[in-house]
Write a protein that holds these residues in place. Structure first.
Motif, PDB file in Angstrom:
ATOM      1  N   LEU A  93      47.721  42.380  43.778  1.00  0.00           N
ATOM      2  CA  LEU A  93      49.158  42.272  44.006  1.00  0.00           C
ATOM      3  C   LEU A  93      49.971  42.507  42.745  1.00  0.00           C
ATOM      4  O   LEU A  93      51.179  42.725  42.822  1.00  0.00           O
TER       5      LEU A  93
ATOM      6  N   GLN B 296      47.702  49.201  46.164  1.00  0.00           N
ATOM      7  CA  GLN B 296      47.235  47.981  45.523  1.00  0.00           C
ATOM      8  C   GLN B 296      45.734  47.768  45.636  1.00  0.00           C
ATOM      9  O   GLN B 296      45.213  46.762  45.151  1.00  0.00           O
TER      10      GLN B 296
ATOM     11  N   ASN C 120      47.459  52.153  40.104  1.00  0.00           N
ATOM     12  CA  ASN C 120      47.918  51.541  41.349  1.00  0.00           C
ATOM     13  C   ASN C 120      49.438  51.599  41.484  1.00  0.00           C
ATOM     14  O   ASN C 120      49.972  51.815  42.569  1.00  0.00           O
TER      15      ASN C 120
ATOM     16  N   GLU D 270      55.948  42.117  43.149  1.00  0.00           N
ATOM     17  CA  GLU D 270      55.991  43.004  44.316  1.00  0.00           C
ATOM     18  C   GLU D 270      57.369  43.620  44.501  1.00  0.00           C
ATOM     19  O   GLU D 270      57.604  44.344  45.470  1.00  0.00           O
TER      20      GLU D 270
ATOM     21  N   GLU E  94      43.648  39.266  49.207  1.00  0.00           N
ATOM     22  CA  GLU E  94      44.716  39.578  48.255  1.00  0.00           C
ATOM     23  C   GLU E  94      44.533  38.770  46.968  1.00  0.00           C
ATOM     24  O   GLU E  94      44.429  37.542  46.999  1.00  0.00           O
TER      25      GLU E  94
END
Length: 312
Positions: A15, A90, A84, A19, A173
């Protein structure tokens, strides 16, 4: 949550630090700049030491290895993060994540061992100056580096093989910009008691013993320096170990800061930001510490830079 066997897992999701799409360009630019500075700074240190015969001593040999290790540690985490962000993807493969866990542990462990070895080098140089060349002979220097590398590899393989036995949930995640062991363990659905006990035990052993060795070395160094009759000798002794002491403070200070941050906050994002302080920042600052605080390194760093125009 439903658990599934680790063989069925294809990827994890990193992550990152944020974000927020608006902040992604800023994060990319910041980490790209830090990575380039790290690579160029450490390569310059290696080039300076290799090209100057006056620096072919144990202290600079260990510094050269430390610079190479800093390049490897930064390369094991930052490029994947940058890729990424560019791809707006991700994901990281299961194998890639385990490899990242393994390499980060290897290079962090090797850095810890090298810093300890360099403190021993300072201890011998100041406390036993007449026996220095005999004690710190080339064979011992190479042996110390090889032993440090073997210890780091065994340490990393131990944790990685233990992770391979875990089963993971459907939520894969990782609130981090790289696969950190502690974050990967949190995603496991199977019992991680043995893994966590192993982490604490090995951390106490491989961090506590080297740190105790560093404290032992510097207690004797300070004691020897205070007994020196001339102020010039004291200044030279402190300048010899000043750069190393700064690196020790930076490495253990940032590591302790990350530990405190993870202990006092439940936010994984804040822990991820704190992890930048030990996985990126020290590797970037180490070349500056050694080149700015060491007169021999200042001269040697200027030499390859000064010769570059004459080649063109």
């Amino acid at each position: 949550m439903k658990a599934r066997n680790q063989t069925a897992i294809s990827e994890f999701l990193l992550l990152g630090l944020t974000e927020d799409p608006a902040l992604q360009p800023l994060v990319f630019s910041l980490f790209l700049s830090m990575y380039l500075v790290t690579i160029m700074g450490n390569l310059l240190i290696i080039l300076a030491i290799s090209s100057d015969s006056h620096l072919h001593t144990p202290m600079y040999f260990f510094l050269c290895i430390l610079s190479a290790n800093d390049i490897c540690l930064s390369t094991s985490t930052v490029p994947k993060m940058l890729v990424n962000i560019l791809r707006q993807d991700q994901s990281i493969t299961y194998t890639g994540c385990l490899c990242q866990v393994c390499f980060v542990i290897i290079f962090v462990g090797l850095e810890n061992c090298l810093i300890t070895v360099m403190s021993y080098d300072c201890y011998v140089a100041i406390c036993y100056p007449l026996k220095y060349t005999v004690i710190m002979n080339p064979h011992l220097c190479v042996l110390l580096v090889l032993v440090s590398l073997v210890i780091s590899i065994v340490h990393a393989l131990l944790h990685t093989l233990m992770v391979l036995k875990l089963s993971f949930c459907t939520d894969l995640e990782i609130p981090h910009f790289f696969c950190e062991l502690a974050q990967v363990l949190k995603l496991a659905c199977s019992d991680t008691l043995i893994n966590n006990l192993l982490v604490y035990l090995v951390t106490v052993l491989l961090a506590g013993v080297p740190f105790s060795g560093i404290i032992f070395s510097y207690v004797h160094i300070v004691s020897s320096v205070l007994r020196m009759p001339s102020s010039g000798g004291k200044h030279k002794a402190f300048s010899t170990c000043g750069s190393h002491l700064s690196v020790v403070s930076l490495f253990y200070g940032t590591g302790f800061g990350v530990y405190i941050s993870s202990a006092v906050t439940d936010s994984s994002r804040k822990s991820a930001v704190a992890s930048v302080m030990y996985s990126v920042v020290p590797q970037m600052l180490n070349p500056f510490i050694y080149s700015l605080r060491n007169r021999d390194m200042k001269v040697s760093v200027r030499m390859p830079m000064g010769r570059t125009p004459s080649v063109l």
